[in-house]
Design a protein around this motif. Structure first.
Motif, PDB file in Angstrom:
ATOM      1  N   GLN A  50       0.834  -1.154  -0.273  1.00  0.00           N
ATOM      2  CA  GLN A  50      -0.275  -0.376  -0.008  1.00  0.00           C
ATOM      3  C   GLN A  50       0.677   1.332  -0.214  1.00  0.00           C
ATOM      4  O   GLN A  50       0.593   2.114  -1.560  1.00  0.00           O
ATOM      5  N   PRO A  73      -3.947  -0.221  -3.256  1.00  0.00           N
ATOM      6  CA  PRO A  73      -4.079  -0.674  -4.499  1.00  0.00           C
ATOM      7  C   PRO A  73      -2.741  -1.510  -5.712  1.00  0.00           C
ATOM      8  O   PRO A  73      -1.826  -1.279  -6.139  1.00  0.00           O
ATOM      9  N   THR A 192       1.630  -4.338  -6.950  1.00  0.00           N
ATOM     10  CA  THR A 192       0.938  -2.284  -6.908  1.00  0.00           C
ATOM     11  C   THR A 192       1.030  -2.761  -8.117  1.00  0.00           C
ATOM     12  O   THR A 192       1.352  -3.090  -9.200  1.00  0.00           O
ATOM     13  N   ASN A 193      -0.303  -2.279  -8.456  1.00  0.00           N
ATOM     14  CA  ASN A 193      -1.141  -0.940  -9.601  1.00  0.00           C
ATOM     15  C   ASN A 193       0.422   0.226  -9.767  1.00  0.00           C
ATOM     16  O   ASN A 193       0.276  -0.464 -11.592  1.00  0.00           O
TER      17      ASN A 193
END
Length: 281
Positions: A50, A73, A192-193
């Motif tokens: 995060q 995300p 992670t995005n």
């Protein structure tokens, strides 16, 4: 050379990653994989994803699903361990308790909120027909914290991967009262995005390497002895663990994701069921 940060628990599940790094398999693809052990487990790893402190994580399925549901995300890239995790249920060795039935109103030692030890305590209590709203927790950070907590006479019980804690049971530090397997594939690879949005090709190379290593892992000559030596385990325990463990190379199924979400929602650990696209890359 592209640097990619990856985190995971310091346990035998992750030896394929270390073998691949030691043999230069990622460097051959132009990737410098920086591995960091996270003994605090999934709750801490969710926070690191995060906060953008890592690109990838080898993480417990239920912990990541809960975290993504609450806004982390990140995405599930694929399964890593397709078999269930066998959670041992432990008390201090000198505890007078001898059965799981005696634990209903006992505090539970967990690494942190949102960790596997936290979420699986709910699932185990639900399996037993206990009132999950009445569960009480003590934060102990990691396995060392659990040894200290239970050894100090807290009276708590503690859930952790059975084979990791087996040496502590053998030494007379913990007493194991039983096991609780996860109802789904236990570990996934998460990203992670931000990493996915910019480094899909890098990810594909990493997955090709690790999937090759995991698909061949059990066939490595004397891999049982290597694991026993590196992780200070008895050879017979490692052989039992290997017989129960399967590495996966495909994406987590939509059906499994729905099962995890349904279970977490039934325990009031997530608010609502979300679409697969929220979780799966």
């Amino acid at each position: 050379m592209k640097t990619v940060k990856i985190i995971g628990v310091p346990e035998h599940f992750n030896l394929p990653w270390h073998l691949a790094m030691e043999e230069g398999a990622f460097e051959q693809r132009g990737i410098q994989l920086e591995w960091t052990d996270i003994p605090e487990g999934t709750g801490r790893m969710c926070q690191m994803l995060q906060d953008g402190e890592t690109d990838l994580a080898i993480i417990l399925t239920e912990g990541l699903v809960k975290s993504i549901s609450q806004g982390n995300p990140s995405k599930i890239v694929q399964e890593y361990i397709s078999s269930p995790l066998l959670w041992g249920i432990h008390v201090a060795a000198e505890s007078p308790r001898t059965s799981i039935n005696e634990l209903q109103h006992v505090k539970i030692a967990i690494s942190r909120m949102g960790s596997g030890s936290h979420l699986m305590a709910y699932i185990h209590a639900q399996n037993q027909g206990w009132n999950t709203d009445a569960l009480q927790f003590e934060i102990i950070n990691n396995l060392e914290g659990a040894v200290e907590n239970l050894g100090s006479g807290s009276g708590a019980y503690f859930m952790w991967e059975r084979f990791t804690t087996k040496p502590l049971v053998d030494k007379g530090i913990f007493k194991r009262l039983g096991d609780c397997p996860t109802p789904w594939p236990c570990f996934v690879i998460a990203a992670t995005n931000a990493f996915l949005n910019t480094h899909t090709n890098l990810l594909n190379h990493i997955l090709e390497v690790i999937n090759l290593y995991t698909s061949e892992f059990k066939r490595i000559p004397s891999i049982d002895r290597t694991l026993a030596n590196r992780y200070a385990q008895k050879l017979e325990d490692i052989r039992e663990w290997l017989s129960k463990t399967t590495w996966g190379q495909a994406q987590l199924s939509v059906e499994t994701l729905k099962e995890v979400q349904n279970r977490l929602q039934s325990l009031n650990l997530i608010e609502k069921i979300k679409s697969p696209g929220e979780f799966l890359f």
